[in-house]
Design an enzyme around this catalytic site. Structure first.
Site, PDB file in Angstrom:
ATOM      1  N   ASN A  45      41.319  30.527  35.442  1.00 24.72           N
ATOM      2  CA  ASN A  45      41.538  31.245  36.693  1.00 24.72           C
ATOM      3  C   ASN A  45      42.961  31.080  37.200  1.00 24.72           C
ATOM      4  OD1 ASN A  45      38.955  31.991  36.479  1.00 24.72           O
ATOM      5  ND2 ASN A  45      38.170  30.708  38.121  1.00 24.72           N
ATOM      6  N   HIS A  55      46.069  29.874  32.172  1.00 30.10           N
ATOM      7  CA  HIS A  55      46.690  31.192  32.245  1.00 30.10           C
ATOM      8  C   HIS A  55      47.634  31.317  33.444  1.00 30.10           C
ATOM      9  CE1 HIS A  55      43.010  32.716  29.769  1.00 30.10           C
ATOM     10  NE2 HIS A  55      43.856  32.016  29.051  1.00 30.10           N
ATOM     11  N   PRO A 111      37.071  39.504  42.015  1.00 30.39           N
ATOM     12  CA  PRO A 111      36.281  40.072  40.918  1.00 30.39           C
ATOM     13  C   PRO A 111      36.640  39.476  39.566  1.00 30.39           C
ATOM     14  CG  PRO A 111      37.848  41.696  41.766  1.00 30.39           C
ATOM     15  CD  PRO A 111      38.000  40.467  42.603  1.00 30.39           C
ATOM     16  N   ASP A 112      35.671  39.429  38.647  1.00 34.12           N
ATOM     17  CA  ASP A 112      35.978  38.969  37.283  1.00 34.12           C
ATOM     18  C   ASP A 112      36.469  40.155  36.458  1.00 34.12           C
ATOM     19  OD1 ASP A 112      33.694  40.363  36.679  1.00 34.12           O
ATOM     20  OD2 ASP A 112      32.466  38.620  36.211  1.00 34.12           O
ATOM     21  N   PHE A 113      36.681  39.954  35.163  1.00 36.61           N
ATOM     22  CA  PHE A 113      37.165  41.033  34.303  1.00 36.61           C
ATOM     23  C   PHE A 113      36.049  41.990  33.894  1.00 36.61           C
ATOM     24  CE2 PHE A 113      41.257  39.476  31.962  1.00 36.61           C
ATOM     25  CZ  PHE A 113      41.975  39.708  33.119  1.00 36.61           C
ATOM     26  N   ARG A 114      34.895  41.397  33.577  1.00 33.90           N
ATOM     27  CA  ARG A 114      33.958  42.181  32.767  1.00 33.90           C
ATOM     28  C   ARG A 114      32.653  42.580  33.413  1.00 33.90           C
ATOM     29  NH1 ARG A 114      37.006  38.934  29.749  1.00 33.90           N
ATOM     30  NH2 ARG A 114      38.126  39.898  28.033  1.00 33.90           N
ATOM     31  N   ASP A 126      43.559  32.215  40.469  1.00 33.26           N
ATOM     32  CA  ASP A 126      43.440  32.464  41.908  1.00 33.26           C
ATOM     33  C   ASP A 126      43.831  31.283  42.794  1.00 33.26           C
ATOM     34  OD1 ASP A 126      41.163  30.743  41.767  1.00 33.26           O
ATOM     35  OD2 ASP A 126      39.853  32.442  41.380  1.00 33.26           O
TER      36      ASP A 126
END
Ligand code: CNA
Length: 300
Positions: free
Chosen positions: A121, A140, A47-50, A123
């Protein structure tokens, strides 16, 4: 004019996707930089953040944090890693499979067109299509590796995923019964971005022909400001389901508050990344090669 949605009329972007592919065909475009975000991995089940109801911020409500961002803060993790681990167990897919978009990145590398992937990302899906790790800058950080906060021992993602299943709570170091807390090598809030990120921006962007920005709300700094790098003749292709966000603070002043793609050499495709990269490959006659990109799967 942009060829999907009302993109050109509403944003001022004037380049069509056809012109972008035409320039690749004619070798006018030789150097491509990718800027990616969580949206490229949603089709892999991350899933993304927003995104409403599915995004991570929505799911955080049950963890009773002092404030939602605490779960990604270094100082909070060091005191209390349990909520972070509960979230990771819930969100990180048991089986990691790269998406069509990740395969497209590998294809660009195979075609000698890829200067660098700058990704937000964590992941590690880029690694599953075997892109040269020198070509990837994970601004990140990444789940690809992890480190024991007590003894400094490092392990890879395969080990980490196995331990997520075997252990409960925070994953602990197994080396010589150390039992220290394992932290994936992420840049949490309060940590600085990797030096490689800052050191490569100028040389990478100086002669970039095309910047492809995909699956990002462009709300996180300093990453979002990368769109202002590069020569003015560099084309920019923004592929995302929603419009880019507002930029706050000093960077916002510098970028005029809003993230905009209204240059004559901007193209906006408001659609699924996988769909747009397939369209690009179809136009370039690369469909078979895209389909045949080899990849690893991690987990069951
Ligand atoms: P974000 O702010 O959640 O934005 C994601 C964007 O992608 C949104 O604008 C969506 O509309 C769009 N989107 C979602 N699915 C698709 C799709 N299939 N095709 C096209 N667009 C889509 O995420 P950002 O990356 O912009 O924000 C930066 C944060 C998110 C970084 O700090 C990351 O570490 C963090 N993050 C990373 C992951 C990951 O590693 N996959 C997941 C969640 C959050």
């Amino acid at each position: 004019m942009g060829n999907t949605l009302n993109t050109s009329s509403s944003t001022g972007a004037q380049l069509s996707l056809k012109s972008i592919t035409q320039k690749i065909k004619s070798c006018e475009t030789k150097k491509i930089i990718i800027m990616s975000g969580a949206g490229i991995s949603t089709s892999a089940g991350v899933p993304d953040f927003r995104s409403p109801n599915l995004g991570i911020y929505f799911k955080l409500q049950k963890y009773k944090l002092p404030y939602p961002e605490a779960i990604f803060e270094s100082s909070y993790f060091n005191k209390n890693p349990e909520p972070f681990y509960a979230l990771i167990r819930e969100l990180y897919p048991k089986k990691l499979v790269p998406t069509t978009t990740h395969k497209f990145f590998k294809l660009l590398e195979n075609k000698n067109l890829l200067t660098r992937i700058y990704t937000q990302n964590i992941d590690a899906l880029e690694h599953l299509v075997h892109i040269d790790s020198q070509k990837i800058i994970e601004a990140h950080g990444t789940f690809q590796t992890n480190t024991c906060l007590k003894c400094g021992h490092t392990n890879n993602l395969k080990w980490f995923k196995e331990q997520l299943d075997k252990q409960t709570g925070a994953v602990k170091c197994l080396k010589d019964s150390c039992n220290g807390v394992i932290k994936p090598d992420l840049v949490l809030f309060g940590d600085s971005l990797p030096l490689r990120y800052f050191n490569n921006i100028k040389p990478d962007f100086k002669d970039c022909d095309l910047l492809i920005i995909l699956g990002t709300s462009l709300t996180v700094q300093p990453f979002a400001s990368l769109i202002t790098e590069g020569p003015s003749k560099m084309d920019r292709l923004f592929i995302n389901l929603t419009k880019p966000g507002k930029v706050g603070g000093l960077a916002g002043l510098f970028m005029g508050g809003d993230v905009t793609f209204n240059r004559e050499n901007d193209c906006i495709e408001m659609d699924y990344c996988d769909k747009v990269v397939e369209k690009i490959c179809l136009d370039l006659g690369w469909q078979e090669e895209l389909k045949n990109i080899e990849f690893d799967v991690l987990g069951e």
